[in-house]
Design an enzyme around this catalytic site. Structure first.
Site, PDB file in Angstrom:
ATOM      1  N   LYS A  25     -44.050  21.871 -16.017  1.00  0.00           N
ATOM      2  CA  LYS A  25     -44.901  21.027 -16.790  1.00  0.00           C
ATOM      3  C   LYS A  25     -46.013  20.680 -16.320  1.00  0.00           C
ATOM      4  CE  LYS A  25     -41.962  18.340 -18.951  1.00  0.00           C
ATOM      5  NZ  LYS A  25     -40.894  16.969 -18.958  1.00  0.00           N
ATOM      6  N   ARG A  94     -42.759  11.414 -16.304  1.00  0.00           N
ATOM      7  CA  ARG A  94     -42.020  12.602 -16.643  1.00  0.00           C
ATOM      8  C   ARG A  94     -41.688  13.568 -15.569  1.00  0.00           C
ATOM      9  NH1 ARG A  94     -46.063  15.481 -20.913  1.00  0.00           N
ATOM     10  NH2 ARG A  94     -44.260  16.169 -21.964  1.00  0.00           N
ATOM     11  N   GLY A 103     -33.916  18.935 -21.167  1.00  0.00           N
ATOM     12  CA  GLY A 103     -33.091  17.980 -21.507  1.00  0.00           C
ATOM     13  C   GLY A 103     -32.077  17.390 -20.431  1.00  0.00           C
ATOM     14  N   MET A 105     -33.066  16.747 -16.909  1.00  0.00           N
ATOM     15  CA  MET A 105     -33.707  15.595 -16.523  1.00  0.00           C
ATOM     16  C   MET A 105     -34.286  14.476 -17.254  1.00  0.00           C
ATOM     17  SD  MET A 105     -34.730  17.802 -12.827  1.00  0.00           S
ATOM     18  CE  MET A 105     -36.380  17.893 -13.523  1.00  0.00           C
ATOM     19  N   ARG A 338     -45.355  25.733 -22.699  1.00  0.00           N
ATOM     20  CA  ARG A 338     -44.888  26.590 -21.612  1.00  0.00           C
ATOM     21  C   ARG A 338     -44.533  27.839 -22.209  1.00  0.00           C
ATOM     22  NH1 ARG A 338     -39.587  22.893 -21.590  1.00  0.00           N
ATOM     23  NH2 ARG A 338     -39.164  23.318 -23.672  1.00  0.00           N
ATOM     24  N   HIS A 456     -31.677  19.760 -29.766  1.00  0.00           N
ATOM     25  CA  HIS A 456     -30.965  20.271 -28.290  1.00  0.00           C
ATOM     26  C   HIS A 456     -29.961  21.508 -28.311  1.00  0.00           C
ATOM     27  CE1 HIS A 456     -27.810  19.723 -25.051  1.00  0.00           C
ATOM     28  NE2 HIS A 456     -28.951  19.419 -24.170  1.00  0.00           N
ATOM     29  N   ARG A 562     -12.593  57.906 -11.529  1.00  0.00           N
ATOM     30  CA  ARG A 562     -11.399  57.645 -10.746  1.00  0.00           C
ATOM     31  C   ARG A 562     -10.239  58.348 -11.214  1.00  0.00           C
ATOM     32  NH1 ARG A 562     -13.640  52.835 -12.548  1.00  0.00           N
ATOM     33  NH2 ARG A 562     -14.340  51.280 -11.257  1.00  0.00           N
ATOM     34  N   ARG A 618     -13.931  61.338  -7.752  1.00  0.00           N
ATOM     35  CA  ARG A 618     -13.407  60.759  -6.365  1.00  0.00           C
ATOM     36  C   ARG A 618     -11.742  61.190  -6.337  1.00  0.00           C
ATOM     37  NH1 ARG A 618     -12.694  54.324  -5.519  1.00  0.00           N
ATOM     38  NH2 ARG A 618     -11.404  54.589  -7.148  1.00  0.00           N
ATOM     39  N   GLU A 750     -17.394  53.072   2.415  1.00  0.00           N
ATOM     40  CA  GLU A 750     -16.744  51.748   2.080  1.00  0.00           C
ATOM     41  C   GLU A 750     -16.319  50.861   3.421  1.00  0.00           C
ATOM     42  OE1 GLU A 750     -14.212  52.547  -1.199  1.00  0.00           O
ATOM     43  OE2 GLU A 750     -13.785  54.587  -0.292  1.00  0.00           O
ATOM     44  N   SER A 769     -21.799  58.154  -1.425  1.00  0.00           N
ATOM     45  CA  SER A 769     -21.765  56.993  -2.421  1.00  0.00           C
ATOM     46  C   SER A 769     -21.285  55.629  -1.877  1.00  0.00           C
ATOM     47  CB  SER A 769     -20.814  57.220  -3.799  1.00  0.00           C
ATOM     48  OG  SER A 769     -20.991  56.401  -4.694  1.00  0.00           O
ATOM     49  N   GLY A 771     -19.329  52.318  -1.703  1.00  0.00           N
ATOM     50  CA  GLY A 771     -18.273  51.739  -2.438  1.00  0.00           C
ATOM     51  C   GLY A 771     -18.541  50.126  -1.957  1.00  0.00           C
ATOM     52  N   THR A 772     -19.224  49.471  -2.721  1.00  0.00           N
ATOM     53  CA  THR A 772     -19.665  48.188  -2.225  1.00  0.00           C
ATOM     54  C   THR A 772     -18.569  47.013  -2.517  1.00  0.00           C
ATOM     55  OG1 THR A 772     -21.188  48.015  -4.238  1.00  0.00           O
ATOM     56  CG2 THR A 772     -22.198  48.572  -2.212  1.00  0.00           C
ATOM     57  N   ASN A 773     -17.671  47.446  -3.300  1.00  0.00           N
ATOM     58  CA  ASN A 773     -16.560  46.344  -3.408  1.00  0.00           C
ATOM     59  C   ASN A 773     -15.917  46.206  -2.163  1.00  0.00           C
ATOM     60  OD1 ASN A 773     -17.365  46.167  -6.191  1.00  0.00           O
ATOM     61  ND2 ASN A 773     -15.901  47.501  -6.814  1.00  0.00           N
ATOM     62  N   ASP A 774     -15.306  47.615  -1.770  1.00  0.00           N
ATOM     63  CA  ASP A 774     -14.688  47.478  -0.593  1.00  0.00           C
ATOM     64  C   ASP A 774     -15.513  47.214   0.709  1.00  0.00           C
ATOM     65  OD1 ASP A 774     -11.784  48.091  -0.606  1.00  0.00           O
ATOM     66  OD2 ASP A 774     -12.463  49.859  -1.612  1.00  0.00           O
ATOM     67  N   CYS A 837     -21.630  52.931  -6.262  1.00  0.00           N
ATOM     68  CA  CYS A 837     -20.692  52.965  -7.550  1.00  0.00           C
ATOM     69  C   CYS A 837     -19.710  51.758  -7.359  1.00  0.00           C
ATOM     70  CB  CYS A 837     -19.585  54.184  -7.546  1.00  0.00           C
ATOM     71  SG  CYS A 837     -18.667  54.399  -5.839  1.00  0.00           S
ATOM     72  N   TYR A 857     -29.331  56.678  -6.901  1.00  0.00           N
ATOM     73  CA  TYR A 857     -28.775  56.454  -8.166  1.00  0.00           C
ATOM     74  C   TYR A 857     -28.070  55.102  -8.076  1.00  0.00           C
ATOM     75  CZ  TYR A 857     -24.728  58.555  -7.100  1.00  0.00           C
ATOM     76  OH  TYR A 857     -23.219  58.851  -6.317  1.00  0.00           O
TER      77      TYR A 857
HETATM   78  P1  ADP Z   1     -38.433  16.909 -21.497  1.00  0.00           P
HETATM   79  O1  ADP Z   1     -38.798  17.761 -20.309  1.00  0.00           O
HETATM   80  O2  ADP Z   1     -36.962  16.631 -21.463  1.00  0.00           O
HETATM   81  O3  ADP Z   1     -38.869  17.775 -22.804  1.00  0.00           O
HETATM   82  P2  ADP Z   1     -40.710  15.254 -21.409  1.00  0.00           P
HETATM   83  O4  ADP Z   1     -41.446  14.768 -20.329  1.00  0.00           O
HETATM   84  O5  ADP Z   1     -41.403  16.388 -22.190  1.00  0.00           O
HETATM   85  O6  ADP Z   1     -39.239  15.552 -21.537  1.00  0.00           O
HETATM   86  O7  ADP Z   1     -40.700  13.945 -22.187  1.00  0.00           O
HETATM   87  C1  ADP Z   1     -39.764  13.698 -23.312  1.00  0.00           C
HETATM   88  C2  ADP Z   1     -40.542  13.225 -24.789  1.00  0.00           C
HETATM   89  O8  ADP Z   1     -41.410  12.311 -24.427  1.00  0.00           O
HETATM   90  C3  ADP Z   1     -41.153  14.478 -25.109  1.00  0.00           C
HETATM   91  O9  ADP Z   1     -40.968  14.633 -26.798  1.00  0.00           O
HETATM   92  C4  ADP Z   1     -42.761  13.975 -25.177  1.00  0.00           C
HETATM   93  O10 ADP Z   1     -43.411  14.612 -26.121  1.00  0.00           O
HETATM   94  C5  ADP Z   1     -42.721  12.370 -24.997  1.00  0.00           C
HETATM   95  N1  ADP Z   1     -43.765  12.117 -24.122  1.00  0.00           N
HETATM   96  C6  ADP Z   1     -43.945  12.471 -22.906  1.00  0.00           C
HETATM   97  N2  ADP Z   1     -44.952  11.929 -22.337  1.00  0.00           N
HETATM   98  C7  ADP Z   1     -45.678  11.228 -23.452  1.00  0.00           C
HETATM   99  C8  ADP Z   1     -47.147  10.767 -23.408  1.00  0.00           C
HETATM  100  N3  ADP Z   1     -47.979  10.465 -22.580  1.00  0.00           N
HETATM  101  N4  ADP Z   1     -47.244  10.376 -24.837  1.00  0.00           N
HETATM  102  C9  ADP Z   1     -46.438  10.346 -25.640  1.00  0.00           C
HETATM  103  N5  ADP Z   1     -45.213  11.039 -25.745  1.00  0.00           N
HETATM  104  C10 ADP Z   1     -44.968  11.452 -24.622  1.00  0.00           C
HETATM  105 MG    MG Z   2     -12.746  51.865  -2.809  1.00  0.00          MG
HETATM  106 MG    MG Z   3     -40.547  18.128 -23.198  1.00  0.00          MG
END
Ligand code: ADP
Ligand code: MG
Ligand code: MG
Length: 973
Positions: A25, A94, A103, A105, A338, A456, A562, A618, A750, A769, A771-774, A837, A857
């Site tokens: 981020k 954030r 979601g 953290m 992202r 989500h 086999r 084999r 093996e 060949s 035989g990485t399991n054994d 294998c 291979y």
């Molecule tokens: P996550 O990684 O879970 O998406 P974010 O850090 O992006 O968490 O934040 C969660 C929400 O808060 C997002 O929808 C983001 O748009 C909003 N948010 C974060 N920072 C700001 C900000 N400076 N102003 C307005 N909204 C914010």
């Molecule tokens: Mg074997």
């Molecule tokens: Mg976000």
């Protein structure tokens, strides 16, 4: 190095490549601010270094002062001060780790409000309601995230307020009630923590930053990282950013947008927004969102600006981007971007299309690198067969494609418990939240009543390639049931959902295999072009139909057939038992003769399916007792109803063949030593089948593989039986075509000893060949069947093993034995053909290890072949650039004697080799007949192929395209 960087800090490298330090981020906020100069609210990033230091020994001493300075710079830039009673600056705090963990953290919004500054905000904005709405959001978020209060306590107070106001809409709760609510929230905090709600901005900021650091190690985040194989020691960055307000008024709003459709890959912007809303409101699925197209009607200028930004983002990142934006009183702000998560279908389509787009000009290699194992698997997922008269119960949004059939469960816990009992589950929720992740993980598919395509449920399901239907609004959730009109689905009832169409059906709709898309075939062809001359992909197949299927999926031969599976067939088992029980050599011979006839037909089928491609057969490998009935069952039968004569004989044989540790007992070549006629019979059957194929106009290529050898003399002896049987066939007067059969003889590696003494074995083997399991089992001393159930999870949890070594080959230990085996084998026989294998042959990270070791291979189960083709290409692409830099350091240490593909030993020679060897004495080491002038081809690329993890992380090669899977692999080592 400082811990804190402003978004507009002049980094030496493009910030988007600094996710290690700034988190995803933070890196992208800096990129949007300092490189793209997009409208981003100012702020600063506290680096992952700080988080790691915090996790090690608590709050770093230098951090306080650095944050204070960054805060003053931010206040200067904004012309406002955090906590100011007249005109306060508010900030968000954030989280943001290197890899996106949607979601998982925490983020705190509206920080800086307190009993005084809230009045300043009200006065400045001339909007008391807005000020108190922001304050109540802040107190509840802070209470939940920083002070660990249960979120429901805040929710129920808010619900009461709404009830009192006679409304269901957040936006209609009147100001007075919001003011009361803030007081109630603060009392709640004081009751729980014994202290008043923190009023000092400094305390608030420090508390929030620490909470984000701590959230890295929260249970949710850890569970997510375990699932995604993300390392636990990376830490998260923290972003402190000036707030903008989508909840300011009706000219404001907040939204989420993708530059293309993340479900199908279709071109064109895609997303949802909400008027007069803040932050998570869109994602939570609590209110019904509007599509981006509606933005065009409400705010045409903002829409046009957003579309222009989308176009720039795509050009810049050369990929589909996912964004969060907020509109404050008509002004657009970008809050996040992202490279977006996508379904497999979308990934393939976008990668293929972007090679043809002028603004992006993706290379074919980059396109191949953008596809992950999960992407391929998800498009190979079965689909509904169609027809069948299953009426659609209701429809929602097809949020994550694919078909899922399972029993309905209504809580994450119930879903997880049912899945643990072995049931197929469809998790049905009103909406999902991060607390539901374990249930979503356990489910075949996910169905929600509320939420849009960026909710989500939708985001998480797409990330995992799990079918999902969201926002099926006709669903009425009851107590452990759901109804649509007068139809009720109770817990445990079957449901079928189609995440492509967005449809929900009652019962179990039949599934059929997916028809791969054109893009799927295209991308795999490109992958083949990249890898074919470096690393081949074969399949493990034991039957004609399996072999045919493998070939259809792109296998270039069979790496492991086999033969025991042929013995276990119902009609064969009695003959095998007769052979084991034989009292006289004549009886044994007669049984072997019968088996020969039976095996011959099996071989014909396989050789036909793989005509013109190498087939490694084999010779019999498992301990003989596996062909005998269970001693335990017979003992019971003896004690109860008694045994007949045949059973008594079997019981006695089974007992006499019983071993304390059969996996380390009489199996593989050891069996051949004890029953010498066995291998000869198998080879005779094989050679007959091969000559049959020649007579039918086919072109059989046979590699006869002797399992579990540990020394030169042992292999020499086993080889002599094979050679004799081959020679017998070749000399048979009635089989003039036998000479057209291409045969070579080799062994499996093996055991650790075989790897260590690979030079001795290479004297008598034309191929190896692994035989990485054994090999894994014996290198670790882990009895697979016992260890995987009992202790593996504890070892993974405690970090004693990074990955289950039976899933991902242990690159350091087992990998070292493989490298050693390759090196020592090829030192004796430079053109030694080498493959693998074990089950690792289909695992992308392991494939990279094998490629680096110089293997020719990999071989894996047929359905993994597409993944292996892709992973092999990625290993080739990943290997090359790093190699150049590491040669100096590493080349001396590890001379990778990878065989140049052109120097393949002509297969015809192999047969001569066999013949001559037989004609001369068996003693003669066939290895010596390999022309001495064949030096180890010091192939530049091969020698340079070592890819040390740190090197991978540091290389400045365009990494935007790197698949996450590959990045993870790099880290692991
Ligand atoms: P996550 O990684 O879970 O998406 P974010 O850090 O992006 O968490 O934040 C969660 C929400 O808060 C997002 O929808 C983001 O748009 C909003 N948010 C974060 N920072 C700001 C900000 N400076 N102003 C307005 N909204 C914010
Ligand atoms: Mg074997
Ligand atoms: Mg976000």
């Amino acid at each position: 190095m400082p811990y804190v960087f402003d978004f507009d800090h002049a980094h030496r490298r493009p910030p988007m490549e600094m996710k290690d330090l700034l988190g995803g981020k933070g890196a992208n906020l800096a990129e949007m601010t300092s490189v793209l100069r997009l409208p981003v609210p100012p702020g600063f990033t506290i680096s992952t270094d700080a988080c790691r230091a915090y996790m090690d020994q608590g709050w770093p001493s230098a951090l306080g002062a650095e944050v204070a300075r960054a805060r003053r710079r931010l206040e200067g830039a904004m012309g406002k001060v955090i906590g100011d009673p007249v005109d306060p600056l508010l900030v968000s705090v954030r989280s943001g780790a290197k890899f996106s963990m949607p979601g998982m953290m925490d983020t705190v919004l509206n920080l800086g409000l307190n009993d005084r500054s809230v009045m300043g905000l009200a006065a400045q904005t001339n909007d008391e309601r807005f000020a108190y709405d922001s304050y109540r959001r802040f107190v509840s978020m802070y209470g939940r995230i920083v002070l660990d209060l249960p979120g429901e306590d805040f929710d129920s107070l808010f619900d009461e307020a709404k009830e009192k106001a006679g409304t269901t809409s957040d936006a209609q709760v009147p100001t007075e009630l919001l003011i009361t609510l803030v007081d109630q929230y603060k009392e709640l905090v004081e009751r729980h923590t014994g202290r008043p709600f923190p009023q000092e901005p400094d305390d608030q900021l420090r508390g929030a930053i620490e909470a984000v650091f701590r959230s890295w190690n929260g249970a949710r985040a850890r569970a997510y990282r375990d699932r995604e194989h993300i390392a636990h020691d990376l830490g998260t960055a923290v972003n402190v950013q000036a707030m903008v307000f989508g909840n300011r008024d009706d000219r404001s709003g907040t939204g989420v947008g993708f530059t293309r459709d993340p479900a199908t890959g279709a071109k064109g912007a895609y997303g949802d927004f909400l008027v007069n809303a803040q932050g998570e409101d869109v994602v939570a699925g609590i209110r019904n969102t509007e599509p981006l197209s509606a933005l065009d009607e409400r705010f045409p200028h903002v829409y046009a600006e957003l579309m222009a930004i989308f176009a720039r983002l795509e050009r810049h990142y050369r990929d589909m981007c996912d964004t969060e934006f907020t509109i404050e009183q008509g002004k657009l702000w970008m809050l996040q971007t992202r490279v977006g998560k996508r379904t497999g279908r979308a990934a393939l389509r976008m990668a293929a299309e972007m090679t043809r787009e002028r603004e992006i000009r993706l290379t074919k290699a980059e396109a191949v690198q953008r596809i992950t194992e999960d992407h391929l698997e998800s498009v190979l997922h079965p689909q509904f067969a169609g027809g069948g008269g299953h009426a659609v119960l209701t429809t929602g949004l097809g949020a994550s494609p694919g078909a899922a059939v399972g029993r309905a469960y209504f809580t994450a816990d119930d879903a997880a418990a049912a899945a643990a009992r072995g049931e197929a589950v469809v998790l049905v929720r009103s909406e999902t939240s991060p607390e539901d992740v374990h249930g979503m993980l356990a489910a075949q598919g996910i169905l929600t009543a509320r939420g849009g395509l960026v909710s989500h449920a939708a985001v998480v399901a797409r990330g995992w390639g799990k079918p999902a239907v969201v926002g099926a609004e006709a669903l009425r959730l009851g107590d452990r049931s759901v109804s649509v009109g007068d139809v009720t689905v109770a817990e445990g009832d079957w449901l079928s959902i189609d995440g492509t169409q967005g449809t929900v059906m009652l019962g179990q709709v039949p599934l059929t295999a997916a028809e791969p898309s054109e893009e799927f075939l295209t991308i795999l062809e490109w992958a083949d072009d990249i890898r074919r001359s470096h690393l081949k992909v074969r399949a493990n197949a034991d039957t004609g139909p399996d072999a045919a299927n493998a070939r259809r999926l792109g296998a270039e031969g069979i790496g492991l057939c086999r033969t025991e599976h042929m013995f276990l067939a119902e009609d064969r088992l009695p003959i095998v038992r007769r052979m084991i029980l034989a009292d006289t050599p004549e009886d044994e011979k007669a049984a072997l003769e019968e088996l020969r006839v039976a095996q011959r037909a099996d071989f014909v089928e396989i050789l036909e399916a793989m005509d013109g491609l190498p087939v490694t057969i084999r010779l019999l490998d498992p301990p003989l007792h596996e062909f005998l009935p269970s001693t335990h069952e017979l003992a019971i039968k003896e004690a109860t109803v008694g045994l007949d004569a045949e059973e008594r004989r079997l019981y006695q044989a089974a007992r006499s063949w019983q071993e304390a540790n059969p996996m380390l007992g009489t199996r593989g070549v050891r069996l051949g030593v004890i029953k010498p006629g066995l291998y000869g019979m198998q080879v005779a059957a094989l050679m007959e089948a091969a000559t049959d194929r020649v007579m039918a106009g086919g072109h059989p290529i046979i590699e006869i593989m002797i399992p579990l050898t540990v020394s030169g003399p042992e292999l020499e002896l086993a080889r002599s039986w094979v050679e004799e049987a081959v020679a017998g066939e070749l000399d048979a007067p009635d089989r003039p075509n036998a000479r057209a059969v291409e045969v070579s003889i080799g062994t499996m590696i093996e055991t650790p000893r075989a790897a260590l003494r690979a030079g001795d074995l290479a004297e008598f083997a034309e191929f190896f060949s692994f035989g990485t399991n054994d090999l894994t089992q014996m290198t670790f001393g882990f009895s697979r069947d016992d260890v995987e159930g009992r202790m593996m999870s504890a070892y993974l949890e405690k970090g004693l093993l990074a990955r289950n070594p039976f899933e991902v080959v242990d690159a350091d230990g087992v990998g070292e034995l493989v490298r050693m085996g390759v090196e020592r084998g090829r030192a004796v026989r430079p053109d030694l053909k080498i493959g693998v294998c074990g089950e690792h042959g289909g695992d992308p990270a392991s494939i990279a290890t094998f490629y680096e070791a110089g293997l020719d291979y990999v071989s894996c189960s047929p359905f993994r072949v597409p993944v292996a083709r892709l992973a092999a290409a990625q290993a080739v692409l990943e290997g090359a650039p790093v190699a150049v830099r590491s040669t100096a350091k590493k080349a001396g240490k590890r001379p990778v004697a990878k065989k140049a593909p052109a120097k393949k030993a002509p297969a015809k020679k192999a047969i001569k080799t066999v013949k001559q060897a037989v004609k001369k004495t068996v003693k003669k080491a066939p290895a010596r007949q390999v022309p001495a002038k064949k030096k180890v081809p010091a192939k530049k690329k091969a020698a340079a192929k070592k890819a040390p993890a740190k090197g991978v992380a540091k290389t400045t090669v365009k990494k935007a395209a790197r698949s996450r899977a590959v990045a993870k692999r790099g880290r692991r080592r």
